[in-house]
Design a protein around this motif. Structure first.
Motif, PDB file in Angstrom:
ATOM      1  N   PRO A 164       0.794  -1.232   0.000  1.00  0.00           N
ATOM      2  CA  PRO A 164       0.000   0.000   0.000  1.00  0.00           C
ATOM      3  C   PRO A 164       0.829   1.287   0.000  1.00  0.00           C
ATOM      4  O   PRO A 164       0.346   2.339  -0.381  1.00  0.00           O
ATOM      5  CB  PRO A 164      -0.842  -0.098   1.278  1.00  0.00           C
ATOM      6  N   ARG A 165       2.093   1.191   0.390  1.00  0.00           N
ATOM      7  CA  ARG A 165       2.950   2.386   0.404  1.00  0.00           C
ATOM      8  C   ARG A 165       3.603   2.644  -0.944  1.00  0.00           C
ATOM      9  O   ARG A 165       4.168   3.701  -1.173  1.00  0.00           O
ATOM     10  CB  ARG A 165       4.032   2.235   1.476  1.00  0.00           C
ATOM     11  N   ALA A 166       3.557   1.667  -1.840  1.00  0.00           N
ATOM     12  CA  ALA A 166       4.227   1.786  -3.140  1.00  0.00           C
ATOM     13  C   ALA A 166       3.211   1.540  -4.242  1.00  0.00           C
ATOM     14  O   ALA A 166       3.137   0.457  -4.786  1.00  0.00           O
ATOM     15  CB  ALA A 166       5.371   0.775  -3.221  1.00  0.00           C
ATOM     16  N   ALA A 178      -8.376  -0.772  -4.292  1.00  0.00           N
ATOM     17  CA  ALA A 178      -7.490   0.088  -3.501  1.00  0.00           C
ATOM     18  C   ALA A 178      -7.388   1.486  -4.096  1.00  0.00           C
ATOM     19  O   ALA A 178      -7.248   2.471  -3.364  1.00  0.00           O
ATOM     20  CB  ALA A 178      -6.102  -0.542  -3.395  1.00  0.00           C
ATOM     21  N   MET A 179      -7.482   1.587  -5.411  1.00  0.00           N
ATOM     22  CA  MET A 179      -7.377   2.900  -6.054  1.00  0.00           C
ATOM     23  C   MET A 179      -8.549   3.807  -5.735  1.00  0.00           C
ATOM     24  O   MET A 179      -8.409   5.021  -5.777  1.00  0.00           O
ATOM     25  CB  MET A 179      -7.252   2.734  -7.562  1.00  0.00           C
ATOM     26  N   VAL A 180      -9.686   3.222  -5.424  1.00  0.00           N
ATOM     27  CA  VAL A 180     -10.858   4.056  -5.152  1.00  0.00           C
ATOM     28  C   VAL A 180     -11.165   4.185  -3.664  1.00  0.00           C
ATOM     29  O   VAL A 180     -12.068   4.926  -3.293  1.00  0.00           O
ATOM     30  CB  VAL A 180     -12.108   3.557  -5.920  1.00  0.00           C
ATOM     31  N   ARG A 227      -7.674   0.406   2.367  1.00  0.00           N
ATOM     32  CA  ARG A 227      -6.734   0.134   1.277  1.00  0.00           C
ATOM     33  C   ARG A 227      -5.696  -0.898   1.726  1.00  0.00           C
ATOM     34  O   ARG A 227      -5.432  -1.875   1.032  1.00  0.00           O
ATOM     35  CB  ARG A 227      -6.070   1.432   0.831  1.00  0.00           C
ATOM     36  N   GLU A 228      -5.135  -0.700   2.909  1.00  0.00           N
ATOM     37  CA  GLU A 228      -4.131  -1.634   3.428  1.00  0.00           C
ATOM     38  C   GLU A 228      -4.728  -3.021   3.656  1.00  0.00           C
ATOM     39  O   GLU A 228      -4.100  -4.032   3.336  1.00  0.00           O
ATOM     40  CB  GLU A 228      -3.519  -1.098   4.716  1.00  0.00           C
ATOM     41  N   ALA A 229      -5.940  -3.075   4.212  1.00  0.00           N
ATOM     42  CA  ALA A 229      -6.593  -4.366   4.455  1.00  0.00           C
ATOM     43  C   ALA A 229      -6.888  -5.084   3.139  1.00  0.00           C
ATOM     44  O   ALA A 229      -6.686  -6.297   3.016  1.00  0.00           O
ATOM     45  CB  ALA A 229      -7.877  -4.164   5.255  1.00  0.00           C
ATOM     46  N   THR A 230      -7.354  -4.343   2.151  1.00  0.00           N
ATOM     47  CA  THR A 230      -7.671  -4.930   0.843  1.00  0.00           C
ATOM     48  C   THR A 230      -6.417  -5.505   0.204  1.00  0.00           C
ATOM     49  O   THR A 230      -6.416  -6.654  -0.251  1.00  0.00           O
ATOM     50  CB  THR A 230      -8.296  -3.866  -0.078  1.00  0.00           C
TER      51      THR A 230
END
Length: 190
Positions: A85-87, A152-154, A161-164
Motif C-alpha cells: 500500500p505504500r508503493a 485500492a485505487m478508489v 486500502r491496506e486491508a484490501t
C-alpha cells in the motif's frame, strides 16, 4: 517510446475519451502532426499502450535467473511490491487495472489486448515452474490481485486500502503456492 509512456499515463488517468492527442503530444514536446509519423490513429496508440505498457509484465520479464526457486521468489517479491500500500506507482500505471473496463467498452480489439496482457502475466507467473499458466488457481490469483488493486485505487480510507491489499497478498500466496505444490507433485509422478 516517450509517446507510449505519455499515452499510457494519460489513458490510465483519464481514460480513452478523457485525453486528446494534443495533450499527449504536448507532454513529450511534440505536435499533433508529429503523432501521425508514429501512429495511424488514436485507436492504434491505445492498442499499442495496452500491448506494450505493462509495468507488471515488464518487471516479471526482467527476471533473469534460470533456477525455478529463484524465479519463484523473484515473482513473489514483484507481487508483494505491487500489493504494497505504500508503493502504488506500479498499480497506478497498470493498464490491466486502469484500462480493462474502458477497453471492453471501447472495442473488441482493445478487450482482447487486455486479455492477452493478462495471459502474458500468467505465463510469467509460472515461468520455470511445473504449472500451466491456465491453472485455475493462477487465473484466480491474478484476478484477486487486479481486483484488489482496482478497489485500492478508489478507497479513501488508508486502513481499508491496506486491508484490501494485504488480504489480496495472502490469497495470492496461498493460491500460487497451492498450484506450485500440485505441479511439483504431478511432475514427480511422471
Amino acid at each position: 517510446h516517450r509517446i507510449l509512456d505519455a499515452a499510457a499515463q494519460a489513458f490510465c488517468q483519464h481514460g480513452y475519451d478523457g485525453c486528446g492527442l494534443d495533450a499527449i503530444m504536448a507532454d513529450v514536446g511534440l505536435t499533433r502532426g508529429a503523432f501521425y509519423a508514429h501512429f495511424p490513429s488514436k485507436d492504434a496508440l491505445f492498442l499499442k499502450v495496452i500491448a506494450e505498457c505493462n509495468p507488471l509484465l515488464q518487471a516479471l520479464e526482467r527476471r533473469e535467473d534460470d533456477d525455478a526457486d529463484a524465479l519463484w521468489h523473484q515473482m513473489r517479491a514483484i507481487f508483494e511490491d505491487y500489493l504494497d500500500p505504500r508503493a502504488d506507482g506500479l498499480r497506478r500505471r497498470c493498464v490491466m487495472v486502469n484500462l480493462a473496463a474502458p477497453s471492453a467498452q471501447h472495442s473488441p480489439d482493445a478487450a482482447r489486448a487486455v486479455l492477452r496482457a493478462m495471459a502474458a502475466v500468467q505465463h510469467q507467473i509460472v515461468r520455470g515452474q511445473p504449472i500451466k499458466a491456465s491453472d485455475p488457481d493462477i487465473t484466480a490469483a491474478l484476478s484477486v490481485v487486479l481486483g484488489a488493486a482496482a478497489r485500492a485505487m478508489v478507497c479513501s480510507s488508508q486502513d481499508t486500502r491496506e486491508a484490501t491489499l494485504g488480504s489480496a497478498a495472502g490469497v495470492f500466496r496461498r493460491l500460487t503456492s497451492g498450484a506450485r505444490h500440485r505441479g511439483k507433485l504431478l511432475a514427480g509422478a511422471d
